[in-house]
Write a protein that holds these residues in place. Structure first.
Motif, PDB file in Angstrom:
ATOM      1  N   LEU A 229      15.730  -6.777   7.824  1.00 19.83           N
ATOM      2  CA  LEU A 229      14.287  -7.019   7.728  1.00 19.83           C
ATOM      3  C   LEU A 229      13.630  -6.993   9.109  1.00 19.83           C
ATOM      4  O   LEU A 229      12.480  -6.559   9.249  1.00 19.83           O
ATOM      5  CB  LEU A 229      13.996  -8.354   7.027  1.00 19.83           C
ATOM      6  N   ILE A 236       7.189  -3.255   7.022  1.00 17.94           N
ATOM      7  CA  ILE A 236       6.826  -4.442   6.227  1.00 17.94           C
ATOM      8  C   ILE A 236       5.397  -4.868   6.602  1.00 17.94           C
ATOM      9  O   ILE A 236       4.562  -5.142   5.736  1.00 17.94           O
ATOM     10  CB  ILE A 236       7.823  -5.601   6.475  1.00 17.94           C
ATOM     11  N   ILE A 270      10.356  -0.447  -0.188  1.00 13.55           N
ATOM     12  CA  ILE A 270       9.039  -0.641   0.452  1.00 13.55           C
ATOM     13  C   ILE A 270       8.260   0.677   0.459  1.00 13.55           C
ATOM     14  O   ILE A 270       7.060   0.720   0.191  1.00 13.55           O
ATOM     15  CB  ILE A 270       9.226  -1.160   1.907  1.00 13.55           C
TER      16      ILE A 270
END
Ligand code: ADP
Length: 364
Positions: A229, A236, A270
């Motif tokens: 992440l 993101i 995503i």
């Protein structure tokens, strides 16, 4: 006169014949089976029995092998793994599909797939191990050749590509004032195509490198997903994606490869989203006695059922490059990585609603 107790009555004879034949048949099957068999005393690691197939394939004799420790017949390149395998066997009483390397008397090696079961006494204590060692030389050679080919092809293709790219830049600099608008457009297309080819070749090179690392590590998957992440922070942030994951387990894995697996699956979850819709991604797991099962779910564009089996193929892409960037290599990586660990990968998807990518990783 020596009395043969089987002569006592006709019934015993029949049984003797049956039992004796059965024993002999099993013995012949054991000695001449296509696989090599190996029995070991796990206390001291000494070999207590093996079949003829093992002697034929390795070239060692019974006298040379019996009573030696198992390290005698394994190639030194995998002794560390053999040590770990012995430890695991002492703890769990079994091993499944462990890839190791026998050595031969002539100085060669035989790649094998080892599965072991414990033979226990009446109290459940392990007496010795019965191991089945499958010679996977053909598969191994083919895999090595494919990897070597992909590595050489992609590595060697990079050099001329770099030269063309360099020459193009020089040409553009030298002709800044001369070239017309049409030529500028053409040169832009050539430049973009070169960049794309570079990406594809890098992907191919990366694919050929999967599985090169030999050592597995026990890794906390929470840490792995956390690191991924961080790497995906910019996508993101720009998409406003919400990525959630609860407690994830520790698993014995190849660290570099497993990071790449999560990176591709979460990155896709995503990326493949309708414009203006916030990507919602969840990473969860469940477990059975033998496997951990992970799932990466999204609320993205989804994949029509008839196209679902195609997406794990190299360079397979379902959307136009103007809608979504990519090379079509990510899921081929994922498949190779999961299979390298002895697991499976598949998906469920509702077109327009989202997708769930599942994969399993064996516990031992
Ligand atoms: P890339 O992401 O570089 O296009 P991948 O191999 O990762 O290549 O994926 C292959 C194709 O599968 C993608 O181009 C896309 O069409 C489809 N795909 C992969 N993941 C998803 C997802 N989460 N949602 C919808 N489509 C997906």
């Amino acid at each position: 006169m020596k009395i043969n107790h089987f002569q006592k009555n006709q019934g015993d004879w029949e049984n003797f014949d049956k039992d004796y034949r059965l024993g002999l048949d099993y013995r012949l099957m054991y000695e001449n089976a296509p696989d090599m068999y190996l029995s070991v005393n796990p206390e001291n690691g000494k070999i207590i029995g093996c079949n003829n197939t093992l002697f034929k394939k390795t070239g060692f004799t019974k006298a040379e092998v019996l009573n030696k420790t198992v390290f005698y017949i394994y190639d030194p390149s995998c002794h560390e793994e053999v040590r770990e395998a012995l430890e695991t066997f002492r703890e769990c009483g079994r091993l499944e599909n462990q890839q190791l390397m026998f050595r031969t008397k002539a100085g060669g090696v035989i790649p094998i797939l080892l599965s072991v079961e414990a033979v226990r006494d009446g109290n459940g204590n392990i007496m010795y191990s019965n191991g089945c060692c499958r010679d996977i030389s053909d598969r191994y050679r083919l895999q090595q050749e494919i990897n070597q080919f992909a590595y050489v092809a992609s590595h060697d293709l990079q050099a001329p590509l770099k030269s063309v790219k360099g020459a193009l830049e020089v040409f553009q600099m030298m002709n800044q004032n001369i070239v017309n608008e049409e030529s500028v457009e053409l040169l832009k297309v050539v430049d973009q195509s070169l960049d794309r080819m570079t990406l594809l070749i890098e992907g191919l090179l990366e694919h050929s490198q999967i599985g090169k690392s030999f050592l597995k590590e026990k890794l906390d998957m929470n840490g792995v997903v956390g690191d991924v992440l961080v790497d995906l922070a910019s996508s993101i942030e720009s998409s406003g994606a919400k990525v959630v994951y609860g407690y994830l387990p520790e698993v014995e894995v190849y660290p570099v490869e497993i990071r790449l697996l999560f990176q591709n699956l979460i990155g896709n979850a995503i990326k493949f989203q309708k414009k203006g819709k916030v990507p919602m991604v969840a990473i969860e797991f469940s477990e059975s006695p033998k496997y951990f099962q992970f799932v990466v779910s999204d609320n993205g564009i989804g994949i029509p059922e008839h196209q679902q089996s195609a997406i794990f193929r190299m360079f397979s892409r379902l959307n136009s490059p103007t809608d979504f960037e990519g090379t079509g290599i990510g899921l081929a990586h994922c498949k190779k990585i999961v299979e390298l660990h002895g697991g499976e990968i598949w998906l469920n998807s509702d077109f327009g609603m989202g997708s769930q990518f599942y994969f399993t990783l064996p516990k031992s």
